[in-house]
Design a protein around this motif. Structure first.
Motif, mmCIF file in Angstrom:
data_model
loop_
_atom_site.group_PDB
_atom_site.id
_atom_site.type_symbol
_atom_site.label_atom_id
_atom_site.label_comp_id
_atom_site.label_asym_id
_atom_site.label_seq_id
_atom_site.Cartn_x
_atom_site.Cartn_y
_atom_site.Cartn_z
ATOM 1 N N ASP A 1 22.726 7.584 0.955
ATOM 2 C CA ASP A 1 21.476 7.776 0.624
ATOM 3 C C ASP A 1 20.936 6.875 -0.701
ATOM 4 O OD1 ASP A 1 20.985 9.783 2.372
ATOM 5 O OD2 ASP A 1 21.461 11.562 0.916
ATOM 6 N N GLU A 2 21.998 6.493 -1.422
ATOM 7 C CA GLU A 2 21.856 5.796 -2.513
ATOM 8 C C GLU A 2 21.466 4.245 -2.018
ATOM 9 O OE1 GLU A 2 24.219 3.845 -6.575
ATOM 10 O OE2 GLU A 2 24.897 5.657 -5.443
ATOM 11 N N GLU A 3 21.994 3.722 -1.111
ATOM 12 C CA GLU A 3 21.907 2.504 -0.542
ATOM 13 C C GLU A 3 20.716 2.090 0.219
ATOM 14 O OE1 GLU A 3 26.680 1.274 0.466
ATOM 15 O OE2 GLU A 3 25.501 2.136 1.744
ATOM 16 N N TYR A 4 20.351 3.480 0.881
ATOM 17 C CA TYR A 4 19.207 3.259 1.594
ATOM 18 C C TYR A 4 17.803 3.288 0.499
ATOM 19 C CZ TYR A 4 16.117 4.136 5.545
ATOM 20 O OH TYR A 4 15.207 3.827 6.705
ATOM 21 N N ALA A 5 18.021 4.009 -0.586
ATOM 22 C CA ALA A 5 17.048 4.058 -1.833
ATOM 23 C C ALA A 5 16.881 2.574 -2.396
ATOM 24 C CB ALA A 5 17.342 5.139 -2.683
ATOM 25 N N GLY A 6 17.989 1.982 -2.165
ATOM 26 C CA GLY A 6 17.856 0.645 -2.791
ATOM 27 C C GLY A 6 17.193 -0.105 -1.846
ATOM 28 N N GLU A 7 17.266 -0.157 -0.392
ATOM 29 C CA GLU A 7 16.605 -1.020 0.483
ATOM 30 C C GLU A 7 14.998 -0.609 0.255
ATOM 31 O OE1 GLU A 7 18.082 -3.147 2.653
ATOM 32 O OE2 GLU A 7 19.739 -3.077 1.372
ATOM 33 N N LEU A 8 14.612 0.619 0.282
ATOM 34 C CA LEU A 8 13.206 0.925 -0.270
ATOM 35 C C LEU A 8 12.662 0.163 -1.324
ATOM 36 C CD1 LEU A 8 13.280 4.522 0.728
ATOM 37 C CD2 LEU A 8 12.624 2.737 2.284
ATOM 38 N N ARG A 9 13.641 0.085 -2.526
ATOM 39 C CA ARG A 9 13.299 -0.578 -3.901
ATOM 40 C C ARG A 9 12.898 -2.195 -3.253
ATOM 41 N NH1 ARG A 9 17.010 2.993 -6.140
ATOM 42 N NH2 ARG A 9 18.534 1.396 -5.966
ATOM 43 N N LYS A 10 13.684 -2.684 -2.566
ATOM 44 C CA LYS A 10 13.473 -4.071 -2.089
ATOM 45 C C LYS A 10 12.089 -4.148 -1.443
ATOM 46 C CE LYS A 10 18.297 -5.085 -0.996
ATOM 47 N NZ LYS A 10 19.181 -5.502 -0.032
ATOM 48 N N ILE A 11 11.549 -3.129 -0.572
ATOM 49 C CA ILE A 11 10.086 -3.034 -0.091
ATOM 50 C C ILE A 11 9.078 -3.216 -1.298
ATOM 51 C CG2 ILE A 11 8.510 -1.960 1.252
ATOM 52 C CD1 ILE A 11 10.749 -0.895 3.019
ATOM 53 N N GLU A 12 9.375 -2.568 -2.236
ATOM 54 C CA GLU A 12 8.400 -2.337 -3.251
ATOM 55 C C GLU A 12 8.424 -3.828 -3.967
ATOM 56 O OE1 GLU A 12 6.379 0.803 -6.128
ATOM 57 O OE2 GLU A 12 8.185 1.168 -5.088
ATOM 58 N N GLU A 13 9.568 -4.292 -4.243
ATOM 59 C CA GLU A 13 9.529 -5.597 -5.073
ATOM 60 C C GLU A 13 9.109 -6.783 -4.227
ATOM 61 O OE1 GLU A 13 13.726 -5.937 -5.489
ATOM 62 O OE2 GLU A 13 14.165 -4.444 -6.941
ATOM 63 N N ALA A 14 9.186 -6.776 -2.846
ATOM 64 C CA ALA A 14 8.363 -7.819 -2.261
ATOM 65 C C ALA A 14 7.088 -7.477 -1.617
ATOM 66 C CB ALA A 14 9.471 -7.800 -0.689
ATOM 67 N N PHE A 15 6.641 -6.231 -1.565
ATOM 68 C CA PHE A 15 5.420 -6.038 -1.335
ATOM 69 C C PHE A 15 4.380 -6.106 -2.307
ATOM 70 C CE2 PHE A 15 2.527 -2.499 0.994
ATOM 71 C CZ PHE A 15 1.652 -3.553 1.782
ATOM 72 N N VAL A 16 4.725 -5.432 -3.428
ATOM 73 C CA VAL A 16 3.690 -5.187 -4.617
ATOM 74 C C VAL A 16 2.976 -6.749 -4.840
ATOM 75 C CG1 VAL A 16 3.392 -4.847 -6.899
ATOM 76 C CG2 VAL A 16 4.519 -3.210 -5.393
ATOM 77 N N PRO A 17 3.819 -7.811 -4.896
ATOM 78 C CA PRO A 17 3.216 -9.217 -5.413
ATOM 79 C C PRO A 17 2.379 -9.574 -4.332
ATOM 80 C CG PRO A 17 5.830 -9.353 -5.735
ATOM 81 C CD PRO A 17 5.415 -8.275 -5.068
ATOM 82 N N PHE A 18 2.253 -9.253 -3.084
ATOM 83 C CA PHE A 18 1.364 -9.580 -1.982
ATOM 84 C C PHE A 18 0.438 -8.594 -2.122
ATOM 85 C CE2 PHE A 18 0.066 -8.712 2.679
ATOM 86 C CZ PHE A 18 -0.319 -10.055 2.687
ATOM 87 N N ILE A 19 0.555 -7.456 -2.418
ATOM 88 C CA ILE A 19 -0.698 -6.625 -2.734
ATOM 89 C C ILE A 19 -1.403 -7.072 -3.825
ATOM 90 C CG2 ILE A 19 -1.429 -4.355 -3.844
ATOM 91 C CD1 ILE A 19 0.692 -3.057 -2.192
ATOM 92 N N ASP A 20 -0.902 -7.776 -4.955
ATOM 93 C CA ASP A 20 -1.610 -8.194 -6.002
ATOM 94 C C ASP A 20 -2.335 -9.410 -5.614
ATOM 95 O OD1 ASP A 20 -0.939 -6.142 -7.686
ATOM 96 O OD2 ASP A 20 1.041 -7.531 -8.420
ATOM 97 N N THR A 21 -1.848 -10.139 -4.739
ATOM 98 C CA THR A 21 -2.413 -11.496 -4.076
ATOM 99 C C THR A 21 -3.835 -11.154 -3.378
ATOM 100 O OG1 THR A 21 -0.386 -12.566 -4.197
ATOM 101 C CG2 THR A 21 -2.149 -13.453 -2.953
ATOM 102 N N CYS A 22 -3.547 -9.996 -2.495
ATOM 103 C CA CYS A 22 -4.534 -9.554 -1.911
ATOM 104 C C CYS A 22 -5.850 -9.002 -2.594
ATOM 105 C CB CYS A 22 -4.157 -8.618 -0.681
ATOM 106 S SG CYS A 22 -3.151 -9.473 0.616
#
Length: 531
Positions: A130-151
């Motif tokens: 579960d901890e590792e999977y939560a880490g994978e979800l954090r990677k989504i946030e780290e990559a997706f938020v800059p794209f959201i900000d650009t849009c």
């Protein structure tokens, strides 16, 4: 009011250039170019043909930064020529192209959750605690938020586009290749967007298998409702093919959901010229619009019955019980076994009328087998086919699977029988001919898809109970072909690879030799039948 009456789900309204999707706006019609995005002239001309056919939005592929920038150039050229149709950049595997598309001024960028952050799928099983999977979800946030900000800075909308054939290994390892996994793939990104107050989003969640597509969209609506989301939904059946097969398959999936009040924008994906998709989409939307005057009514409620089980009925002759769905010819009504009830749908929404009547019978304890019958008189053949696919698709996917009868004075008995079989094949209830899971083509396509599909069909069309995928490239190819028995996939310019399911069996065959190699391969597999 009947529980089956049409009430459109009321979603939030999202602006896409000069078009708005969702809310009380009309359902928007889309198509996608199959030209090279780097070919400015050809892409502009194709966009114009789509616009003049009645398209509201055009999507173009953006494999890289160069293509992304060129969509901006295409947009400028269209405006010079008096066309302000919104353009969407289609991005897979390359987040840099997504950022570049927003910066180039496109109206919407489609990203695929299956490969925006997670690496390209390799169909391997991954193990996470579960901890590792939560880490994978954090990677989504780290990559997706800059794209959201650009849009956000460029006033660009985002389409979260999930495809059955391109779920990440991470999602597939935890959820399997399932509708639940497809929904979670979208919801992971939507939760990030909501946390960061970005709501300029449209969602698509597609499959080439109509049954999976319908169940998945139903699940998506329920999942969003459970978390207080109301994003608009784009509908489509991927790799539907061409001709009558492609139109019926699309109408079964898209029409079923539209008739349930779901869908704010649609694309009918045909392996034909893109502008051919628009009249089909328009005919579907026009038919559904006639179901009710309450086109923007917020009375829509989703159901938790995502994949209704077959209605339990008694058996009379070869109809009902566990028997396969029977097609009854209008000429055979007198031969229907005693104990079978003919239920005729009437009015502007005949499928809802039949569902109401059968529901009342069931409530009275009358579980007799039924023949669902709808007449489509004084209509062009193409209109009959789309309406019948919409209505009977909804009935069959609601579990009403004893027998069906289509009537029309515009078609011969043989044509009506063939149409019924085609609808049954689209709903995966009865296979009567080879099914082609063929993508519509785009700027990534590595061969002329229309002529290639025709050649594959001519060589293999006589085979029974076989599904063959014809894919222009590897973006969805191997994944979508999990639903096909065999695949014919563009591997590189002028070369084709052959697949058994997801497994590549022969690589990089020269295109001039590929049809012969496919026939030889099918013979080796023991599935070939002489015509």
């Amino acid at each position: 009011m009947s529980k089956y009456s049409y009430k459109r789900r009321l979603s939030r309204q999202v602006p896409i250039g000069n078009v708005s999707i969702g809310g009380r706006m009309p359902i928007a019609l889309q198509s996608m170019t199959n030209t090279s995005t780097n070919d400015l002239s050809a892409s502009v001309e194709q966009c114009i043909r789509i616009a003049e056919a009645g398209g509201d939005i055009v999507r173009l592929t953006a494999q890289g930064i160069r293509e992304a920038a060129n969509i901006g150039e295409i947009r400028q050229e269209l405006r010079k020529r008096g066309y302000d149709i919104p353009l969407v950049a289609d991005v897979h595997f390359n987040p840099k192209a997504a950022f570049a598309s927003a910066e180039a001024g496109v109206d919407k960028v489609r990203i695929n959750p299956g490969n925006f952050v997670d690496p390209g799928r390799t169909f391997i099983k991954l193990e996470y605690n579960d901890e590792e999977y939560a880490g994978e979800l954090r990677k989504i946030e780290e990559a997706f938020v800059p794209f959201i900000d650009t849009c956000r800075r460029h006033n660009t909308a985002i389409r979260i586009g999930v495809n059955h054939g391109s779920l990440s290994d991470r999602i597939m390892s935890r959820y399997g290749d399932t509708p639940a996994g497809m929904v979670e793939s979208a919801m992971e990104f939507l939760r990030v967007a909501v946390r960061h107050d970005f709501f300029n989003i449209v969602i698509s969640i597609k499959a080439s298998n109509v049954v999976i597509m319908v169940e998945t969209v139903r699940r998506l609506v329920a999942a969003m409702e459970a978390e207080g989301m109301d994003f608009p939904i784009h509908l489509g059946v991927t790799e539907a093919g061409d001709g009558e097969d492609g139109r019926i398959k699309s109408a079964v999936g898209i029409g079923t959901l539209l008739s349930e009040g779901i869908g704010d924008t649609i694309r009918v994906s045909l392996s034909e010229a893109p502008e051919n998709e628009i009249p089909v989409a328009k005919a579907l939307v026009d038919y559904i619009a006639g179901f009710s005057e309450t086109n923007g009514d917020s009375g829509f409620k989703s159901t938790s019955d995502f994949s209704p089980k077959r209605r339990i009925s008694e058996t009379a002759g070869n109809i009902g019980g566990s028997n396969p769905v029977v097609v009854i010819s209008p000429l055979e009504v007198a031969s229907v076994p005693e104990g079978v009830t003919l239920v005729t749908g009437s009015g502007k929404n005949p499928a809802a009328d039949i569902l109401d009547k059968v529901s009342r019978m069931d409530n009275e304890g009358k579980n007799v087998p039924v023949v669902a019958c709808i007449a489509y008189d004084n209509l062009p053949k193409d209109e009959v086919k789309l309406r019948a696919a919409t209505d009977f698709g909804r009935l069959l996917l609601s579990g009403l699977q004893d027998a069906i009868m289509i009537q029309s004075n515009s078609m011969t008995d043989d044509e009506l029988y063939s149409l019924a079989l085609n609808i049954l094949q689209a709903t995966r209830l009865r296979f009567s001919h080879t099914e082609y899971i063929a993508c519509p083509g785009c700027g990534r396509t590595l061969f002329d898809l229309q002529s290639t599909l025709k050649a594959v069909r001519e060589a293999t069309g006589h085979l029974k109970n076989l599904k063959i995928g014809v894919m222009g490239c590897i973006v969805n190819g191997p994944g979508e072909m999990a639903d096909a028995d065999y695949g014919y996939v563009g591997a590189a310019a002028g070369h084709v690879s052959l697949y058994r399911g997801k497994e590549c069996i022969r690589k990089n065959i020269p295109q001039s030799e590929a049809i012969e190699a496919l026939v030889s391969f099918l013979k080796e597999e023991g599935v070939w039948q002489e015509p």
